[in-house]
Scaffold this motif. Structure first.
Motif: not given
Length: 335
Positions: A160-185
């Motif tokens: 897929l010829p893309v650059l993906m720019l992802v912004t996020s606060r730390p997982p502990d600030a997330a709606v679903s901390p565990h899901l966000v932590a897994r996604t960031l990993a």
């Protein structure tokens, strides 16, 4: 957010530009991901906007989406991307496309989650075309689980010829901390990923910002006081500048912080915010002293001041206050 140039963010901006240059040139693994994290107010979105302006050659396609914080629904990111887009030629069944776009008249879901994920990936592929393109994922921490899964899946697509720019606060600030932590990993482990964590501005950075705004030199003591009052947070600095209007730089030390910032910071100094971040990481006074290069006695004084300013009855309550107010990035205890 920042009222002037990218003071303190030049290295991060240059890295994003270099990454786009590689993506635009093609290659065996053109998909790249840049994950930009920080607590609130440190300039993630501004960095992305500045990068898009600096990219050369210009991206032929930019797909941008974010969370719908007040009414979250599956595939919020893709629904935002599809809003206003021409979807008539996309190779996706109309009923599935209507569901992914969250059209009010969309039929009741009849696809399995796996099938919908494959259709979502196919939709993005079709929108990207031959590329190269940029995918902007704002506020990953607030996205719904289906969007998190889609973003992770897109980062692993090798052709897929893309650059993906992802912004996020730390997982502990997330709606679903565990899901966000897994996604960031998952994103961090994808081929070609770059990882950026934005720290608060330094005292020198704040002085440089003020030098670009005020025609007369700003006294070093004033710049240092502004750094302490704002904690090096670009958003807080912008709000303080707005509150002082066109008055002289000395007004920066006399003008009270806007009410919403006083509620968030309790008028903490930059050093106090650093110590609070250490407490939130579970450090002892001895570990805080080693990490910050100060004496244990000084740490004790800072902890006492912070308990008073935050209305905390103990160091544990002060640490909880720090986590709730997202102050600083957690630091590793010194060994």
């Amino acid at each position: 957010m920042m009222p002037v140039s990218m003071v303190g963010r030049a290295a991060e901006l240059a890295e994003l530009v270099r990454c786009w240059t590689r993506v635009a040139a093609g290659g065996t693994v053109p998909t790249r991901t840049a994950v930009i994290t920080s607590p609130a107010g440190l300039g993630k979105s501004l960095l992305v906007a500045q990068a898009l302006d600096a990219f050369g050659p210009r991206p032929g396609t930019v797909l941008s989406g974010t969370a719908r914080v007040h009414t979250p629904a599956p595939y919020d990111w893709l629904a935002a991307v599809l809003t206003g887009s021409d979807t008539s030629t996309l190779p996706v069944p109309p009923d599935a496309l209507a569901w992914l776009a969250q059209h009010p008249e969309a039929p009741t879901e009849r696809y399995t989650p796996g099938a919908l994920l494959r259709l979502a990936v196919r939709t993005v592929r079709a929108l990207v075309g031959c590329g190269p393109a940029v995918l902007v994922v704002e506020d990953l921490h607030a996205l719904d689980p289906a969007s998190l899964n889609l973003v992770g899946e897109l980062s692993a697509v090798p052709d897929l010829p893309v650059l993906m720019l992802v912004t996020s606060r730390p997982p502990d600030a997330a709606v679903s901390p565990h899901l966000v932590a897994r996604t960031l990993a998952r994103l961090s482990g994808a081929p070609g990923t770059i990882r950026q964590h934005l720290a608060p501005l330094t005292a020198a950075d704040v002085a440089a910002v003020l030098a670009e705004i005020y025609p007369a030199p700003v006294p070093q003591a004033v710049a240092h006081d502004v750094w302490q009052r704002t904690g090096g947070n670009p958003y807080w600095l912008t709000e303080l500048l707005a509150a002082t209007g066109r008055r002289g730089s000395e007004a920066l030390t006399r003008t009270p912080l806007p009410g919403h910032l006083r509620l968030a910071t309790a008028e903490l100094t930059a050093r106090e915010i650093e110590v609070l971040g250490c407490l939130a990481a579970g450090m002892s006074n001895k570990q805080v002293a080693r990490s910050l290069g100060i004496s244990i006695g000084t740490v004790t004084v800072h902890v006492s001041n912070r308990r008073r300013k935050t209305g905390s009855a103990s160091r544990t309550e002060a640490a909880v206050w720090a986590v709730r107010h997202r102050l600083g990035a957690p630091m590793e205890p010194a060994s």
